[in-house]
Scaffold this motif. Sequence first.
Motif, PDB file in Angstrom:
ATOM      1  N   THR A 290      39.038  51.671  47.388  1.00  0.00           N
ATOM      2  CA  THR A 290      39.710  51.997  46.128  1.00  0.00           C
ATOM      3  C   THR A 290      39.594  50.806  45.185  1.00  0.00           C
ATOM      4  OG1 THR A 290      41.865  51.094  46.793  1.00  0.00           O
ATOM      5  CG2 THR A 290      41.420  53.422  47.354  1.00  0.00           C
ATOM      6  N   ILE A 291      39.839  51.062  43.908  1.00  0.00           N
ATOM      7  CA  ILE A 291      39.819  49.963  42.937  1.00  0.00           C
ATOM      8  C   ILE A 291      40.958  48.990  43.219  1.00  0.00           C
ATOM      9  CG2 ILE A 291      39.995  49.375  40.489  1.00  0.00           C
ATOM     10  CD1 ILE A 291      37.362  50.714  41.368  1.00  0.00           C
TER      11      ILE A 291
ATOM     12  N   HIS B 182      43.250  43.960  44.234  1.00  0.00           N
ATOM     13  CA  HIS B 182      44.514  43.451  44.778  1.00  0.00           C
ATOM     14  C   HIS B 182      45.619  43.490  43.728  1.00  0.00           C
ATOM     15  CE1 HIS B 182      42.896  41.899  48.693  1.00  0.00           C
ATOM     16  NE2 HIS B 182      41.778  41.985  47.984  1.00  0.00           N
ATOM     17  N   HIS B 183      45.520  44.432  42.810  1.00  0.00           N
ATOM     18  CA  HIS B 183      46.548  44.653  41.799  1.00  0.00           C
ATOM     19  C   HIS B 183      46.847  46.150  41.728  1.00  0.00           C
ATOM     20  CE1 HIS B 183      45.315  40.611  40.549  1.00  0.00           C
ATOM     21  NE2 HIS B 183      46.425  40.539  39.825  1.00  0.00           N
TER      22      HIS B 183
ATOM     23  N   SER C 190      48.109  48.217  36.159  1.00  0.00           N
ATOM     24  CA  SER C 190      48.435  46.838  35.795  1.00  0.00           C
ATOM     25  C   SER C 190      47.244  46.182  35.125  1.00  0.00           C
ATOM     26  CB  SER C 190      48.844  46.036  37.031  1.00  0.00           C
ATOM     27  OG  SER C 190      47.723  45.845  37.888  1.00  0.00           O
ATOM     28  N   ALA C 191      47.505  45.093  34.413  1.00  0.00           N
ATOM     29  CA  ALA C 191      46.423  44.380  33.737  1.00  0.00           C
ATOM     30  C   ALA C 191      45.398  43.858  34.735  1.00  0.00           C
ATOM     31  CB  ALA C 191      46.993  43.228  32.911  1.00  0.00           C
TER      32      ALA C 191
ATOM     33  N   SER D 273      43.420  34.547  50.691  1.00  0.00           N
ATOM     34  CA  SER D 273      44.119  35.570  51.465  1.00  0.00           C
ATOM     35  C   SER D 273      43.478  36.945  51.329  1.00  0.00           C
ATOM     36  CB  SER D 273      45.591  35.643  51.027  1.00  0.00           C
ATOM     37  OG  SER D 273      45.704  36.193  49.715  1.00  0.00           O
ATOM     38  N   TRP D 274      42.465  37.070  50.466  1.00  0.00           N
ATOM     39  CA  TRP D 274      41.805  38.357  50.242  1.00  0.00           C
ATOM     40  C   TRP D 274      40.660  38.491  51.233  1.00  0.00           C
ATOM     41  CZ3 TRP D 274      41.145  39.120  44.212  1.00  0.00           C
ATOM     42  CH2 TRP D 274      42.418  39.065  43.605  1.00  0.00           C
ATOM     43  N   THR D 275      40.868  39.280  52.251  1.00  0.00           N
ATOM     44  CA  THR D 275      39.882  39.363  53.328  1.00  0.00           C
ATOM     45  C   THR D 275      38.594  40.070  52.908  1.00  0.00           C
ATOM     46  OG1 THR D 275      40.950  41.387  54.137  1.00  0.00           O
ATOM     47  CG2 THR D 275      41.652  39.293  55.122  1.00  0.00           C
TER      48      THR D 275
END
Length: 352
Positions: free
Chosen positions: A268-269, A274-275, A279-280, A341-343
């Motif tokens: 998914t987007i 990670h937002h 959201s912006a 932290s973004w795997t």
Amino acid sequence: MANVVRDPKTHPDAIIPDLSKADPLVKFTRDDIAFVYGSKWKQRYFTKKGDDYYPLGAQWDVSHRVWRAYQAAPGSDWWTAFYPNDNMQRPTGPLCDGCHSVNYDIRTKSVTEWNAGCEKCHGPGATHAAKPSQENIINPARLDFVQANNVCIQCHSQGQPLRNPIEGKYYDWPVGFEVGKNLQDFWKLEEHKPGAQSFTHFADGTAHKNRMQGNDFITSQMYTHGVSCFSCHDVHGTENNADLVKPANVLCLECHGPNSPNGPRAPTIEAHTHHKAGSAGNECVNCHMPKIEQTIADINVRAHTFKFITPATTAALNVPNACAVCHATEPPDFAAKALKSWTNISPWRAAQ
């Protein structure tokens, strides 16, 4: 684009600020103004002396509704070395008017029309006007991607004519070019030395001033894959910001849906950004086209390299990154820690 330059005598509403209110920067009156330039981010004013126009010393900051001084400081552009440090000795003819008109004649200083009219993008049109046909006018959509993009790059780039000076004057636009000819025969883009910040580029090669969309775009993967400026923009005008043919995220996701071969490689987007949706931080352009290129004061326009500028690049080369644009109050290492932290982000790429 067809209404950037306006004559206040025929368009009295063109002047945005109230000139009856005194300001120490404003040393001119309405009667001194022959042309106004711009209305979205800034508005500048030109006076006519003899057969040429000259920039007045104050500009209106549309966003902040304040006056700001207007004069290109020495060293802030290549041409400042060849003109006195005085607005009244810097005519707009050689420095501006070739892009803000159709068929500017450097000898007579006359134009077919002011602003970017039809012939600016479609080439000479007399034959077409006399007998309209697809065969006697240039449609940029039928050009190869290099020539098609050059229709826009002729003005949306920083550079110099191949031959300068021309008849004793230094020009800041591609003199002699018209759509249908090869731009590279008239124009060279401003060079960038990797690792060095200049008056046009950040050290990584991203532009840091406005009107450099072309300089950015030719370095992008979008350009090398045959995308054209008008794949995204319609210069005839739309209801979307920046004359986009569709709202930004809708437009991007037509080619870059989840798990698309073009990326992003995520289900998914939201998993990619990670937002949260809406959201912006979930808007494609806010990460891949951050507003880091100055147009006036703290008002910036979007980069057109489409690359994600990492916090590591910021630390090494002082190039602003998209995370810091939104999270301006966070400490400098905030974004770098978050990316770790973004795997689904390669640690080898995030560290560069």
